[in-house]
Design a protein around this motif. Structure first.
Motif, mmCIF file in Angstrom:
data_model
loop_
_atom_site.group_PDB
_atom_site.id
_atom_site.type_symbol
_atom_site.label_atom_id
_atom_site.label_comp_id
_atom_site.label_asym_id
_atom_site.label_seq_id
_atom_site.Cartn_x
_atom_site.Cartn_y
_atom_site.Cartn_z
ATOM 1 N N ALA A 1 20.433 16.319 4.810
ATOM 2 C CA ALA A 1 21.191 17.356 5.506
ATOM 3 C C ALA A 1 20.360 18.621 5.692
ATOM 4 O O ALA A 1 20.519 19.343 6.697
ATOM 5 N N GLU A 2 19.458 18.904 4.772
ATOM 6 C CA GLU A 2 18.588 20.075 4.918
ATOM 7 C C GLU A 2 17.511 19.803 5.961
ATOM 8 O O GLU A 2 17.143 20.698 6.729
ATOM 9 N N GLU A 3 16.998 18.579 6.000
ATOM 10 C CA GLU A 3 15.973 18.237 6.985
ATOM 11 C C GLU A 3 16.512 18.345 8.410
ATOM 12 O O GLU A 3 15.781 18.738 9.332
ATOM 13 N N LEU A 4 17.768 18.025 8.588
ATOM 14 C CA LEU A 4 18.396 18.108 9.913
ATOM 15 C C LEU A 4 18.950 19.508 10.215
ATOM 16 O O LEU A 4 19.605 19.697 11.232
ATOM 17 N N ILE B 1 21.354 21.018 9.000
ATOM 18 C CA ILE B 1 22.812 21.153 8.944
ATOM 19 C C ILE B 1 23.211 22.213 7.926
ATOM 20 O O ILE B 1 24.098 23.041 8.182
ATOM 21 N N VAL B 2 22.550 22.209 6.780
ATOM 22 C CA VAL B 2 22.871 23.187 5.731
ATOM 23 C C VAL B 2 22.625 24.601 6.220
ATOM 24 O O VAL B 2 23.483 25.495 6.079
ATOM 25 N N GLN B 3 21.469 24.845 6.801
ATOM 26 C CA GLN B 3 21.140 26.186 7.258
ATOM 27 C C GLN B 3 22.091 26.659 8.355
ATOM 28 O O GLN B 3 22.500 27.832 8.378
ATOM 29 N N ARG B 4 22.466 25.775 9.253
ATOM 30 C CA ARG B 4 23.405 26.148 10.321
ATOM 31 C C ARG B 4 24.766 26.518 9.747
ATOM 32 O O ARG B 4 25.401 27.485 10.184
ATOM 33 N N ARG C 1 26.202 12.295 10.997
ATOM 34 C CA ARG C 1 24.970 12.802 11.622
ATOM 35 C C ARG C 1 23.748 12.324 10.849
ATOM 36 O O ARG C 1 22.736 11.913 11.458
ATOM 37 N N CYS C 2 23.813 12.359 9.532
ATOM 38 C CA CYS C 2 22.694 11.882 8.707
ATOM 39 C C CYS C 2 22.510 10.373 8.844
ATOM 40 O O CYS C 2 21.373 9.872 8.909
ATOM 41 N N ALA C 3 23.632 9.628 8.894
ATOM 42 C CA ALA C 3 23.543 8.171 9.057
ATOM 43 C C ALA C 3 22.969 7.806 10.419
ATOM 44 O O ALA C 3 22.177 6.859 10.544
#
Length: 572
Positions: A154-157, A159-162, A104-106
């Protein structure tokens, strides 16, 4: 040389893997993509069809024919780029919970979005996250674990929070309504995370109203996994003192422990005291910040009535079990508990000196047993021994038998103490609060100073004469003893001088008999100087009547023990 060979091997492997899935060998590759040390020979038109980022690089390039593209900063590195390139070529590969975050990040980095091309990699990974990865606690935790190397993307997207939201919700549900055995299986799942992500989940669980016991369960499992060699090894065989160096490992462990202590629930009774004692021993070993150690000491002190001797011993010895730690932590813990008990007694309108709580009496018994365990160590000074013993209020001990046993063990382990030092050790004990068996043992114990032996003998004989109860006449007896001890010592000195004089006169008489021959006649024997002096000195003996005669106090076999010995109070 070795590094260059290794780099060449990686490049050749990347080229070999690429050649296996590039759809046509007839059309030569026209671009080389560099990702770290790996090179991928690919076709521009295949990449541009899916990646808006690569399209921009080619169009904005000043070179007429761009043949090399550097994507070394792509999230996930060469392995993830290879999968992204496969996606551009239409080659199938598996998306899993382990690689979905990186893909996802890539995809975001390469701008492989659905806006640029329908059904692109970004949309495929989002669908997997929603429909598969984030539908279970285990999936959310694994995805979150993979994000450790994908920050800050990952935090910008989000993903971490989810992942944190899903994991905290699922964990709270499992804690309240377990779906499998063992009920705390979810704590093992969370324990694989880095401390930063673990902190986020614990904070989210607290916001969702998780109980203190639930949070405590997760913290215990996490601590035992991440600090296994420090916390779980209670035998003292896991770590040697020589390992205590300010290395990178110890620094990381120190930071980890301090972070764990910050996460402890506010309800201090939520954590078992043996776990807190293990944490404090680790804190002492790692030399953590004062605030961290102070917090652990306060938590232990608050529930000290539940402490065992083994728990206190965990705090007291190094990991090799050979040396004593600094006992200041133990002293502060006991002192804090006593102050708390005094405050409670005053708040309730009572007098702490008159009535001690059951908790205080339980702690007093535990402390006395603890002193007996550490008394065998020669490095334990009189000051430290007495300092811990005196922290417990005297009224908290119904009898001083356990304290007497600790004193006896200390005296045996320190045989070179003089009379004054032995009296100082015994000053923490009240001889009149010993049980019958303990007094009998004390009266025959040659390690004790003479004053303590006299206390034991005098009190027993006084009881036999008066039939009084221990608690009733203890105070009155104590005042008589203070006056009698000095007289007893004077009497012992006079008896010693009298024996010397008797031997001297006996020598004179033998010499006279040898000089005068056998001319002495029979008849009644006249009083001699020695006999008249002996009668005079005998009147000075304050114990010449009744059961107070202590002339045979040094002869332990002369003590009349009317009851059988029921308990051993010495390590001898």
């Amino acid at each position: 040389m070795a590094a260059s060979l290794k780099g060449n091997n990686r490049r050749s492997l990347a080229m070999e893997r690429t050649g296996q899935w590039v759809f046509s060998q007839e059309i030569p590759t026209d671009v080389v993509v560099e990702v770290g040390e790996a090179n991928f020979s690919l076709h521009k038109f295949m990449l541009v069809a899916k990646s808006n980022y690569i399209r921009k690089l080619i169009m904005e390039s000043k070179e007429a024919d761009l043949t090399n593209i550097d994507l070394s900063d792509i999230p996930g590195g060469p392995e993830i780029f290879e999968k992204a390139a496969k996606f551009c070529y239409g080659v199938n590969f598996e998306i899993t919970v382990h690689n979905v975050a990186a893909l996802r990040c890539a995809a975001e980095y390469l701008q492989m979005t659905d806006k640029y091309c329908d059904g692109n990699l970004s949309g495929r990974t989002e669908d997997f996250l929603k429909q598969v990865a984030l539908t279970s606690l285990s999936g959310a935790v694994v995805v979150l674990k993979s994000c450790e190397d994908l920050l800050p993307k990952a935090e910008e997207l989000k993903i971490v929070q989810r992942c944190v939201d899903v994991a905290s919700t699922k964990a709270c549900n499992e804690a309240n309504f377990p779906s499998r055995s063992p009920p705390n299986w979810w704590t093992e799942e969370l324990s694989i995370l880095d401390i930063g992500f673990f902190e986020k989940i614990i904070a989210a669980m607290k916001l969702r109203g998780a109980k203190s016991l639930t949070v405590a369960s997760a913290l215990i499992t996490y601590t035992e996994r991440t600090l296994r060699d420090l916390v779980r090894d209670h035998t003292g065989n896991g770590i040697r003192s020589s390992d205590n160096e300010d290395s990178n490992l110890r620094s990381r462990q120190r930071e980890l422990l301090e972070a764990i202590v910050v996460l402890l629930p506010s309800e201090r009774a939520a954590l078992p005291i043996n776990f807190l004692c293990c944490l404090l021993r680790s804190a002492i070993f790692l030399k953590v910040a004062h605030t961290c150690k102070n917090e652990l000491e306060k938590r232990i002190s608050a529930i000290l009535e539940h402490v065992t001797v083994d728990d206190l011993l965990v705090l007291s010895f190094t990991y090799d079990g050979e040396r004593l730690f600094d006992l200041d932590s133990v002293r502060r813990i006991i002192s804090g508990f006593v102050e708390k008990e005094k405050s409670v007694a005053v708040f309730n309108g009572g007098d702490f000196q008159e009535v001690c709580s059951t908790a205080m009496q339980r702690v007093a018994k535990t402390v006395d047993a603890y002193l007996g365990e550490i008394a065998t160590h020669g490095e334990l000074s009189i000051c430290k021994f007495n300092g811990i013993a005196n922290l417990v209020p005297k009224d908290a001990r119904k009898v001083d038998d356990d304290l007497y046993r600790a004193i006896d063990i200390f005296l045996k382990a320190h045989p070179n103490l003089d009379e004054i030092e032995r009296e100082k050790v015994c000053s923490v004990m009240d001889p009149l609060k010993l049980s019958y068996e303990a007094r009998v043992h004390a009266s025959q114990n040659k390690r004790l100073p003479v004053q303590i032996v006299l206390h034991a003998l005098y009190y027993d004989q006084l009881k036999l004469r008066s039939g009084a109860d221990d608690a009733h006449d203890a105070m009155s007896t104590r005042s008589h003893l203070q006056a009698d001890v000095s007289l007893v010592r004077e009497n012992e000195a006079l008896r010693s001088e009298l024996m010397k004089m008797k031997m001297y006169i006996s020598d004179i008489q033998k010499n006279s008999s040898a000089a005068g021959g056998k001319g002495l006649g029979g008849g009644s024997k006249k009083p001699t100087f020695f006999s008249s002096m002996s009668k005079t000195l005998g009147k000075l003996n304050p114990f010449r009547h009744g059961s107070k005669d202590t002339s045979n106090i040094d002869d332990v076999t002369a003590v009349d023990v009317t009851k059988p010995r029921r308990r051993r109070f010495s390590i001898s």
